[in-house]
Design a protein around this motif. Structure first.
Motif, PDB file in Angstrom:
ATOM      1  N   VAL A 130      -7.443  -1.072   8.727  1.00 51.71           N
ATOM      2  CA  VAL A 130      -7.725  -2.081   9.758  1.00 51.71           C
ATOM      3  C   VAL A 130      -8.688  -1.482  10.779  1.00 51.71           C
ATOM      4  CG1 VAL A 130      -6.751  -3.538  11.574  1.00 51.71           C
ATOM      5  CG2 VAL A 130      -5.444  -3.120   9.490  1.00 51.71           C
ATOM      6  N   VAL A 131      -9.722  -2.234  11.110  1.00 51.63           N
ATOM      7  CA  VAL A 131     -10.682  -1.802  12.130  1.00 51.63           C
ATOM      8  C   VAL A 131     -10.946  -2.977  13.072  1.00 51.63           C
ATOM      9  CG1 VAL A 131     -11.786  -0.106  10.613  1.00 51.63           C
ATOM     10  CG2 VAL A 131     -12.662  -2.469  10.690  1.00 51.63           C
ATOM     11  N   LYS A 132     -11.614  -2.721  14.153  1.00 54.89           N
ATOM     12  CA  LYS A 132     -12.047  -3.816  15.027  1.00 54.89           C
ATOM     13  C   LYS A 132     -13.224  -4.521  14.367  1.00 54.89           C
ATOM     14  CE  LYS A 132     -11.766  -3.508  19.465  1.00 54.89           C
ATOM     15  NZ  LYS A 132     -11.936  -3.129  20.903  1.00 54.89           N
ATOM     16  N   ASP A 214     -10.321 -10.569  16.101  1.00 59.55           N
ATOM     17  CA  ASP A 214     -10.604  -9.269  16.731  1.00 59.55           C
ATOM     18  C   ASP A 214     -10.510  -8.109  15.753  1.00 59.55           C
ATOM     19  OD1 ASP A 214     -10.888 -10.621  19.099  1.00 59.55           O
ATOM     20  OD2 ASP A 214      -8.892 -10.105  19.863  1.00 59.55           O
ATOM     21  N   TYR A 215      -9.851  -8.344  14.599  1.00 61.12           N
ATOM     22  CA  TYR A 215      -9.608  -7.253  13.664  1.00 61.12           C
ATOM     23  C   TYR A 215     -10.116  -7.614  12.275  1.00 61.12           C
ATOM     24  CZ  TYR A 215      -6.419  -5.771  17.356  1.00 61.12           C
ATOM     25  OH  TYR A 215      -5.889  -5.404  18.563  1.00 61.12           O
ATOM     26  N   GLN A 216     -10.442  -6.592  11.519  1.00 60.68           N
ATOM     27  CA  GLN A 216     -10.917  -6.772  10.150  1.00 60.68           C
ATOM     28  C   GLN A 216     -10.142  -5.840   9.219  1.00 60.68           C
ATOM     29  OE1 GLN A 216     -15.028  -5.704   9.648  1.00 60.68           O
ATOM     30  NE2 GLN A 216     -14.974  -5.883   7.418  1.00 60.68           N
ATOM     31  N   ILE A 217      -9.673  -6.393   8.106  1.00 58.31           N
ATOM     32  CA  ILE A 217      -9.037  -5.586   7.060  1.00 58.31           C
ATOM     33  C   ILE A 217     -10.079  -5.324   5.986  1.00 58.31           C
ATOM     34  CG2 ILE A 217      -7.269  -5.530   5.274  1.00 58.31           C
ATOM     35  CD1 ILE A 217      -5.528  -7.292   7.030  1.00 58.31           C
ATOM     36  N   LEU A 218     -10.368  -4.052   5.729  1.00 55.55           N
ATOM     37  CA  LEU A 218     -11.372  -3.721   4.730  1.00 55.55           C
ATOM     38  C   LEU A 218     -10.928  -4.213   3.348  1.00 55.55           C
ATOM     39  CD1 LEU A 218     -12.520  -0.105   5.721  1.00 55.55           C
ATOM     40  CD2 LEU A 218     -13.206  -2.328   6.667  1.00 55.55           C
ATOM     41  N   LYS A 219     -11.870  -4.748   2.595  1.00 51.67           N
ATOM     42  CA  LYS A 219     -11.553  -5.333   1.291  1.00 51.67           C
ATOM     43  C   LYS A 219     -11.078  -4.279   0.297  1.00 51.67           C
ATOM     44  CE  LYS A 219     -14.696  -9.285   1.668  1.00 51.67           C
ATOM     45  NZ  LYS A 219     -15.867  -9.983   1.068  1.00 51.67           N
ATOM     46  N   GLU A 220     -11.641  -3.084   0.382  1.00 57.54           N
ATOM     47  CA  GLU A 220     -11.280  -2.022  -0.553  1.00 57.54           C
ATOM     48  C   GLU A 220     -10.015  -1.317  -0.078  1.00 57.54           C
ATOM     49  OE1 GLU A 220     -13.261   2.049  -2.464  1.00 57.54           O
ATOM     50  OE2 GLU A 220     -14.520   0.580  -1.404  1.00 57.54           O
ATOM     51  N   SER A 221      -8.971  -1.360  -0.872  1.00 57.16           N
ATOM     52  CA  SER A 221      -7.698  -0.750  -0.481  1.00 57.16           C
ATOM     53  C   SER A 221      -7.680   0.736  -0.826  1.00 57.16           C
ATOM     54  CB  SER A 221      -6.528  -1.458  -1.160  1.00 57.16           C
ATOM     55  OG  SER A 221      -6.642  -1.379  -2.564  1.00 57.16           O
ATOM     56  N   ILE A 222      -6.760   1.453  -0.175  1.00 61.61           N
ATOM     57  CA  ILE A 222      -6.591   2.885  -0.450  1.00 61.61           C
ATOM     58  C   ILE A 222      -5.827   3.070  -1.752  1.00 61.61           C
ATOM     59  CG2 ILE A 222      -5.634   5.049   0.409  1.00 61.61           C
ATOM     60  CD1 ILE A 222      -5.719   3.835   3.227  1.00 61.61           C
ATOM     61  N   THR A 223      -4.713   2.390  -1.849  1.00 61.73           N
ATOM     62  CA  THR A 223      -3.857   2.449  -3.044  1.00 61.73           C
ATOM     63  C   THR A 223      -2.942   1.233  -3.012  1.00 61.73           C
ATOM     64  OG1 THR A 223      -2.351   3.869  -4.320  1.00 61.73           O
ATOM     65  CG2 THR A 223      -2.021   3.805  -1.944  1.00 61.73           C
ATOM     66  N   SER A 224      -2.040   1.143  -3.960  1.00 66.00           N
ATOM     67  CA  SER A 224      -1.147  -0.012  -4.021  1.00 66.00           C
ATOM     68  C   SER A 224       0.208   0.405  -4.578  1.00 66.00           C
ATOM     69  CB  SER A 224      -1.762  -1.103  -4.903  1.00 66.00           C
ATOM     70  OG  SER A 224      -0.912  -2.230  -4.974  1.00 66.00           O
ATOM     71  N   GLU A 225       1.246  -0.333  -4.182  1.00 67.94           N
ATOM     72  CA  GLU A 225       2.590  -0.124  -4.717  1.00 67.94           C
ATOM     73  C   GLU A 225       3.259  -1.481  -4.853  1.00 67.94           C
ATOM     74  OE1 GLU A 225       4.474   2.393  -1.839  1.00 67.94           O
ATOM     75  OE2 GLU A 225       4.593   0.821  -0.311  1.00 67.94           O
ATOM     76  N   LYS A 226       4.207  -1.575  -5.744  1.00 67.39           N
ATOM     77  CA  LYS A 226       4.863  -2.855  -6.015  1.00 67.39           C
ATOM     78  C   LYS A 226       6.229  -2.902  -5.347  1.00 67.39           C
ATOM     79  CE  LYS A 226       1.592  -4.258  -8.834  1.00 67.39           C
ATOM     80  NZ  LYS A 226       0.675  -3.112  -8.714  1.00 67.39           N
ATOM     81  N   TYR A 227       6.545  -4.075  -4.762  1.00 65.12           N
ATOM     82  CA  TYR A 227       7.868  -4.316  -4.190  1.00 65.12           C
ATOM     83  C   TYR A 227       8.701  -5.129  -5.173  1.00 65.12           C
ATOM     84  CZ  TYR A 227       6.555  -2.857   0.579  1.00 65.12           C
ATOM     85  OH  TYR A 227       6.169  -2.143   1.682  1.00 65.12           O
ATOM     86  N   GLY A 228       9.995  -4.786  -5.256  1.00 68.07           N
ATOM     87  CA  GLY A 228      10.924  -5.533  -6.086  1.00 68.07           C
ATOM     88  C   GLY A 228      12.292  -5.579  -5.428  1.00 68.07           C
ATOM     89  N   ILE A 229      13.230  -6.261  -6.069  1.00 71.31           N
ATOM     90  CA  ILE A 229      14.612  -6.349  -5.588  1.00 71.31           C
ATOM     91  C   ILE A 229      15.432  -5.372  -6.413  1.00 71.31           C
ATOM     92  CG2 ILE A 229      16.535  -7.885  -5.065  1.00 71.31           C
ATOM     93  CD1 ILE A 229      14.479 -10.224  -5.649  1.00 71.31           C
ATOM     94  N   GLY A 230      16.098  -4.442  -5.743  1.00 72.34           N
ATOM     95  CA  GLY A 230      16.871  -3.426  -6.444  1.00 72.34           C
ATOM     96  C   GLY A 230      18.347  -3.768  -6.525  1.00 72.34           C
ATOM     97  N   PHE A 231      18.877  -3.860  -7.738  1.00 69.13           N
ATOM     98  CA  PHE A 231      20.295  -4.108  -7.969  1.00 69.13           C
ATOM     99  C   PHE A 231      20.932  -2.840  -8.533  1.00 69.13           C
ATOM    100  CE2 PHE A 231      18.060  -8.089  -8.268  1.00 69.13           C
ATOM    101  CZ  PHE A 231      18.888  -9.015  -7.652  1.00 69.13           C
ATOM    102  N   LYS A 232      22.247  -2.763  -8.469  1.00 68.92           N
ATOM    103  CA  LYS A 232      22.961  -1.640  -9.066  1.00 68.92           C
ATOM    104  C   LYS A 232      22.657  -1.601 -10.558  1.00 68.92           C
ATOM    105  CE  LYS A 232      27.615   0.354  -9.477  1.00 68.92           C
ATOM    106  NZ  LYS A 232      29.059   0.175  -9.127  1.00 68.92           N
ATOM    107  N   GLN A 233      22.477  -0.397 -11.082  1.00 68.34           N
ATOM    108  CA  GLN A 233      22.175  -0.252 -12.501  1.00 68.34           C
ATOM    109  C   GLN A 233      23.216  -0.976 -13.361  1.00 68.34           C
ATOM    110  OE1 GLN A 233      21.729   4.018 -13.159  1.00 68.34           O
ATOM    111  NE2 GLN A 233      19.535   3.750 -13.354  1.00 68.34           N
TER     112      GLN A 233
END
Length: 272
Positions: A130-132, A214-233
């Motif tokens: 994020v930058v101005k 007032d702010y800009q999110i650069l289009k090119e990301s640094i990296t990525s990770e996935k979110y999920g719902i964690g249940f007991k094995q």
């Protein structure tokens, strides 16, 4: 004689009934009895200080993107919803003991694939910059020699110290701060040139500041990770019920509508 025996037997029966009643009452008081709603209560474990996914609002109520998703899942299955704030370091103990049914709170799947029974990933949590808007910074390459801040112990910091260390080495400095509120204040004052952070948190913070221009999110990301719902094995039955409902919510636009409420773009959502 028979009357006396009958009277004594009656006293014994009454005494046993009273003992049974008292014992049952004590058992209930100590939490030993099961309520009729126990099987229909869906208890979601979450970190209460992680907006926009789960947090306490100004009225003292627990809210957030993930909690709203879970609440809608409960409504569609006629379950009672319970948001249970937990000590994040004790999340596995809470899940294994059965005190919570799942962990649903911006929960990263990457590196934990074998530790839980997972839902399908539903959120692409990119690490972004994020930058101005008037900064002249348009790509990560423009950060050469610049002051970049990120929150300590964050995914963005881990990325810049790991696979993206080459990029971080081009910065003038990479500074760790206590929280992103501090980082935004530094960006506004000019104390730093950019912030490295989660896209969901960035979009939420920018929306709440009512300063999207007032702010800009650069289009090119640094990296990525996935979110999920964690249940007991092994808890595949519950996972499948939740997954099926969540899929329906994606298809009818409910997930996108809830995301919009928290300033989260549809690009971050992973359609089933």
């Amino acid at each position: 004689m028979n009357k006396k025996i009958g009277f004594i037997l009656a006293l014994v029966v009454i005494s046993l009934m009273m003992c049974s009643t008292v014992s049952a009452g004590l058992f209930d008081f100590m939490g030993g009895s099961d309520s009729s709603n126990d099987d229909n209560t869906f208890v979601v474990g979450f970190d209460a200080e992680f907006p926009p996914y789960g947090y306490k609002d100004d009225s003292g109520n627990y809210t957030g993107f993930d909690l709203d998703l879970a609440k809608e899942v409960c409504e569609r299955n006629n379950w009672t919803f319970k948001a249970q704030p937990i000590d994040w370091d004790a999340k596995d103990v809470e899940l294994d003991s059965g005190s919570i049914d799942c962990i649903w709170n911006g929960f990263t799947m990457d590196g934990r694939e074998d530790n839980y029974t997972w839902s399908n990933p539903y959120f692409d949590n990119k690490q972004i910059i994020v930058v101005k808007s008037n900064s002249g910074i348009n790509t990560p390459a423009d950060l050469k020699g610049k002051i970049v801040e990120t929150q300590k112990d964050s995914s963005a910091l881990a990325a810049l110290q790991g696979d993206n260390k080459t990029l971080a080495d081009t910065f003038g400095t990479l500074t760790e701060v206590a929280d992103y509120n501090t980082a935004f204040m530094d960006l506004e004052s000019g104390a730093c040139d950019a912030i490295a952070m989660d896209i969901g948190v960035a979009e939420y913070d920018i929306k709440n500041k009512n300063a999207t221009s007032d702010y800009q999110i650069l289009k090119e990301s640094i990296t990525s990770e996935k979110y999920g719902i964690g249940f007991k094995q092994g808890n595949t039955d519950l996972k499948d019920k939740v997954q099926s409902t969540l899929d329906d919510m994606f298809k009818d636009g409910t997930v996108a509508k809830i995301a919009q409420k928290y300033g989260i773009s549809e690009d971050a959502l992973i359609q089933p």
